[in-house]
Write a protein that holds these residues in place. Structure first.
Motif, PDB file in Angstrom:
ATOM      1  N   LEU A 155       5.461  -5.468   7.101  1.00 47.05           N
ATOM      2  CA  LEU A 155       3.911  -6.642   6.598  1.00 47.05           C
ATOM      3  C   LEU A 155       2.428  -6.310   7.317  1.00 47.05           C
ATOM      4  O   LEU A 155       1.887  -6.391   6.527  1.00 47.05           O
ATOM      5  N   LYS A 156       2.793  -6.524   8.768  1.00 42.19           N
ATOM      6  CA  LYS A 156       1.008  -6.351   9.853  1.00 42.19           C
ATOM      7  C   LYS A 156       0.632  -5.275   8.926  1.00 42.19           C
ATOM      8  O   LYS A 156      -0.236  -5.059   8.947  1.00 42.19           O
ATOM      9  N   GLU A 157       1.479  -4.079   9.155  1.00 37.64           N
ATOM     10  CA  GLU A 157       1.087  -2.746   8.709  1.00 37.64           C
ATOM     11  C   GLU A 157       0.588  -2.293   7.292  1.00 37.64           C
ATOM     12  O   GLU A 157      -0.014  -1.378   6.920  1.00 37.64           O
ATOM     13  N   ARG A 158       0.691  -3.604   6.236  1.00 36.70           N
ATOM     14  CA  ARG A 158       1.077  -3.139   4.896  1.00 36.70           C
ATOM     15  C   ARG A 158       0.901  -2.102   4.554  1.00 36.70           C
ATOM     16  O   ARG A 158       1.096  -1.185   3.810  1.00 36.70           O
ATOM     17  N   SER A 199       2.512   1.634  15.823  1.00 37.11           N
ATOM     18  CA  SER A 199       2.089   2.464  16.544  1.00 37.11           C
ATOM     19  C   SER A 199       3.060   3.665  15.605  1.00 37.11           C
ATOM     20  O   SER A 199       2.717   5.296  16.279  1.00 37.11           O
ATOM     21  N   ALA A 200       4.725   3.761  16.056  1.00 37.99           N
ATOM     22  CA  ALA A 200       5.580   4.606  14.919  1.00 37.99           C
ATOM     23  C   ALA A 200       6.400   4.125  14.353  1.00 37.99           C
ATOM     24  O   ALA A 200       7.907   4.549  14.111  1.00 37.99           O
ATOM     25  N   ALA A 201       5.962   2.801  13.634  1.00 43.01           N
ATOM     26  CA  ALA A 201       7.032   2.835  12.371  1.00 43.01           C
ATOM     27  C   ALA A 201       6.939   3.663  10.870  1.00 43.01           C
ATOM     28  O   ALA A 201       6.651   4.662  10.740  1.00 43.01           O
ATOM     29  N   PRO A 202       8.515   3.644  10.569  1.00 45.13           N
ATOM     30  CA  PRO A 202       8.553   4.602   9.646  1.00 45.13           C
ATOM     31  C   PRO A 202       7.651   4.026   8.204  1.00 45.13           C
ATOM     32  O   PRO A 202       6.760   2.962   8.548  1.00 45.13           O
ATOM     33  N   GLY A 203       7.585   5.011   7.112  1.00 44.88           N
ATOM     34  CA  GLY A 203       7.217   4.992   6.325  1.00 44.88           C
ATOM     35  C   GLY A 203       7.452   4.057   5.321  1.00 44.88           C
ATOM     36  O   GLY A 203       6.678   3.111   5.110  1.00 44.88           O
ATOM     37  N   ALA A 204       7.919   3.743   5.166  1.00 40.97           N
ATOM     38  CA  ALA A 204       8.778   2.183   4.583  1.00 40.97           C
ATOM     39  C   ALA A 204       9.729   1.792   5.184  1.00 40.97           C
ATOM     40  O   ALA A 204      11.069   2.416   5.866  1.00 40.97           O
ATOM     41  N   ASN A 252       0.836  -0.871   0.314  1.00 41.79           N
ATOM     42  CA  ASN A 252      -0.220   0.102  -0.141  1.00 41.79           C
ATOM     43  C   ASN A 252       0.853   1.289   0.059  1.00 41.79           C
ATOM     44  O   ASN A 252       1.548   1.823   1.266  1.00 41.79           O
ATOM     45  N   ASN A 253       0.897   1.474  -0.934  1.00 45.58           N
ATOM     46  CA  ASN A 253       1.847   3.697  -1.305  1.00 45.58           C
ATOM     47  C   ASN A 253       1.035   4.469  -1.104  1.00 45.58           C
ATOM     48  O   ASN A 253       1.722   5.371  -1.631  1.00 45.58           O
ATOM     49  N   SER A 254      -0.460   4.028  -0.708  1.00 43.33           N
ATOM     50  CA  SER A 254      -1.020   5.700  -0.315  1.00 43.33           C
ATOM     51  C   SER A 254      -0.455   6.454   0.146  1.00 43.33           C
ATOM     52  O   SER A 254      -0.857   7.649   0.593  1.00 43.33           O
ATOM     53  N   ARG A 255      -0.133   5.722   1.356  1.00 43.94           N
ATOM     54  CA  ARG A 255       0.292   6.806   2.745  1.00 43.94           C
ATOM     55  C   ARG A 255       0.907   7.751   2.115  1.00 43.94           C
ATOM     56  O   ARG A 255       2.701   7.259   1.158  1.00 43.94           O
ATOM     57  N   LYS A 256       2.074   8.410   2.372  1.00 42.76           N
ATOM     58  CA  LYS A 256       3.264  10.131   2.987  1.00 42.76           C
ATOM     59  C   LYS A 256       3.677   9.312   2.773  1.00 42.76           C
ATOM     60  O   LYS A 256       4.159   8.613   4.261  1.00 42.76           O
ATOM     61  N   ILE A 257       5.238   9.604   2.616  1.00 41.47           N
ATOM     62  CA  ILE A 257       6.504   8.839   3.293  1.00 41.47           C
ATOM     63  C   ILE A 257       7.269   9.279   3.877  1.00 41.47           C
ATOM     64  O   ILE A 257       7.568  10.405   2.582  1.00 41.47           O
ATOM     65  N   ASP A 258       7.247  10.278   4.799  1.00 36.93           N
ATOM     66  CA  ASP A 258       8.514  11.194   5.094  1.00 36.93           C
ATOM     67  C   ASP A 258       9.571  10.481   6.173  1.00 36.93           C
ATOM     68  O   ASP A 258      10.566  11.254   6.135  1.00 36.93           O
ATOM     69  N   HIS A 259       9.698   9.167   6.783  1.00 36.60           N
ATOM     70  CA  HIS A 259      10.533   8.505   7.190  1.00 36.60           C
ATOM     71  C   HIS A 259      11.008   7.044   6.882  1.00 36.60           C
ATOM     72  O   HIS A 259      10.094   6.282   5.848  1.00 36.60           O
ATOM     73  N   ILE A 260      11.873   6.622   6.262  1.00 37.73           N
ATOM     74  CA  ILE A 260      12.708   5.013   5.938  1.00 37.73           C
ATOM     75  C   ILE A 260      13.213   4.776   6.518  1.00 37.73           C
ATOM     76  O   ILE A 260      14.229   5.488   6.787  1.00 37.73           O
ATOM     77  N   LEU A 261      13.585   3.020   6.920  1.00 37.08           N
ATOM     78  CA  LEU A 261      14.353   2.153   7.632  1.00 37.08           C
ATOM     79  C   LEU A 261      15.296   2.317   6.495  1.00 37.08           C
ATOM     80  O   LEU A 261      14.793   1.353   5.779  1.00 37.08           O
ATOM     81  N   GLY A 296       8.370 -15.132   9.382  1.00 35.37           N
ATOM     82  CA  GLY A 296       8.217 -13.760  10.796  1.00 35.37           C
ATOM     83  C   GLY A 296       8.547 -14.642  12.181  1.00 35.37           C
ATOM     84  O   GLY A 296       7.846 -13.990  12.861  1.00 35.37           O
ATOM     85  N   ILE A 297      10.167 -14.748  11.990  1.00 35.58           N
ATOM     86  CA  ILE A 297      10.981 -14.936  13.221  1.00 35.58           C
ATOM     87  C   ILE A 297      11.692 -12.993  13.372  1.00 35.58           C
ATOM     88  O   ILE A 297      11.873 -13.108  12.320  1.00 35.58           O
ATOM     89  N   SER A 298      11.394 -12.802  14.488  1.00 27.57           N
ATOM     90  CA  SER A 298      11.565 -11.002  15.050  1.00 27.57           C
ATOM     91  C   SER A 298      13.168 -11.754  16.071  1.00 27.57           C
ATOM     92  O   SER A 298      12.628 -11.757  16.776  1.00 27.57           O
ATOM     93  N   GLY A 299      14.370 -11.865  15.531  1.00 33.33           N
ATOM     94  CA  GLY A 299      15.445 -12.095  16.466  1.00 33.33           C
ATOM     95  C   GLY A 299      16.160 -10.595  16.553  1.00 33.33           C
ATOM     96  O   GLY A 299      16.793 -10.595  17.547  1.00 33.33           O
ATOM     97  N   ASN A 300      16.301 -10.366  15.410  1.00 32.52           N
ATOM     98  CA  ASN A 300      16.573  -8.371  15.558  1.00 32.52           C
ATOM     99  C   ASN A 300      16.031  -7.569  15.512  1.00 32.52           C
ATOM    100  O   ASN A 300      14.216  -8.015  14.705  1.00 32.52           O
ATOM    101  N   LEU A 301      16.920  -5.903  15.464  1.00 30.62           N
ATOM    102  CA  LEU A 301      15.414  -5.103  14.572  1.00 30.62           C
ATOM    103  C   LEU A 301      15.188  -5.350  13.511  1.00 30.62           C
ATOM    104  O   LEU A 301      14.000  -4.682  12.908  1.00 30.62           O
ATOM    105  N   ILE A 302      16.541  -5.375  12.529  1.00 33.29           N
ATOM    106  CA  ILE A 302      15.782  -5.949  10.493  1.00 33.29           C
ATOM    107  C   ILE A 302      14.401  -6.729  10.864  1.00 33.29           C
ATOM    108  O   ILE A 302      13.531  -6.657  10.209  1.00 33.29           O
ATOM    109  N   GLU A 303      14.693  -7.710  11.240  1.00 31.92           N
ATOM    110  CA  GLU A 303      14.212  -8.898  11.394  1.00 31.92           C
ATOM    111  C   GLU A 303      11.872  -8.303  11.838  1.00 31.92           C
ATOM    112  O   GLU A 303      11.149  -8.839  10.773  1.00 31.92           O
ATOM    113  N   ARG A 304      12.173  -7.576  13.036  1.00 30.50           N
ATOM    114  CA  ARG A 304      10.669  -7.111  13.944  1.00 30.50           C
ATOM    115  C   ARG A 304      10.150  -6.165  13.154  1.00 30.50           C
ATOM    116  O   ARG A 304       9.283  -6.139  13.117  1.00 30.50           O
ATOM    117  N   ALA A 305      11.300  -4.770  12.479  1.00 30.01           N
ATOM    118  CA  ALA A 305      11.017  -4.432  11.565  1.00 30.01           C
ATOM    119  C   ALA A 305       9.945  -4.233  10.257  1.00 30.01           C
ATOM    120  O   ALA A 305       8.734  -4.387   9.878  1.00 30.01           O
TER     121      ALA A 305
END
Length: 204
Positions: free
Chosen positions: A130-133, A94-99, A2-11, A116-125
């Motif tokens: 994915l869950k926030e689309r 709740s505070a995720a980057p736009g992309a 979903n690219n409709s959200r305005k992106i201003d912060h990228i990880l 779906g394994i979240s062992g570090n920040l890269i995997e969790r982010a």
């Protein structure tokens, strides 16, 4: 995605595959375009980045941020965070980057994200994206590819991510390694909807 959200912060995440230059070059272009940037590198990504570029991202985040900005000539709007810091905004919907872009993306990182394994920040982010689309781009740099690699790439694509292998083209007649890097970075920017002039398009 979903690219409709305005992106201003990228990880931008750098994992342990070869190709750290792709990630650093992307940071230059995103910073030039005015995006706020959060940067993280896995432990193996820090090692490979240091070997390939001389840039050490393994110290405390403030020192790593200063070193990154100095090497790339960036001023403000960039912060490096530790790969095990799950208290930064990127770790929460709740505070995720736009992309998010994982560049380069090792096959191990891709497999864990696909599982779906979240062992570090890269995997969790990535899981948050994915869950926030929200846009999640994975840029693997591996060859040849096993059946496991291919199945994981298909799985993560079906989940909404974009798999963009680091495969530079030659129709624009590259004259340097920088031209090849810019082609891949340009493809990443295309997926994010960011205008650029990093390479000549087909027919131009």
């Amino acid at each position: 995605m979903n690219n409709s959200r305005k992106i201003d912060h990228i990880l931008v995440a750098i994992s342990g595959a070869s190709g750290s230059l792709y990630g650093l070059r992307l940071l230059e272009e995103l910073h030039r375009a005015g995006f706020r940037l959060t940067v993280t590198a896995s432990t193996s990504g820090q090692i490979v980045c240091r070997e390939e570029t001389g840039l050490d991202l393994s110290e405390n985040p403030q020192a790593a941020t200063e070193r990154l900005c100095r090497q790339l000539g960036l001023e403000g709007g960039v912060s490096v965070v530790a790969p095990d810091d799950l208290f930064v905004g990127a770790a929460s919907g709740s505070a995720a980057p736009g992309a998010m872009v994982v560049v380069p993306c090792s096959m191990g990182t891709l497999a864990r994200i696909a599982g779906g394994i979240s062992g570090n920040l890269i995997e969790r982010a990535a899981d948050v994206m994915l869950k926030e689309r929200r846009p999640l781009l994975l840029v693997p740099r591996e060859t040849p590819l096993s059946q496991i690699h291919l199945e994981n790439m298909l799985r993560i694509t079906r989940c909404g991510a974009c798999v963009l292998p680091a495969m530079p083209a030659f129709y624009h007649r590259p004259e340097s390694i920088s031209d090849l890097i810019d082609f891949v970075v340009g493809k990443i920017l295309d997926q994010l909807g960011i205008v650029h002039d990093l390479y000549s398009r087909w027919g131009e």
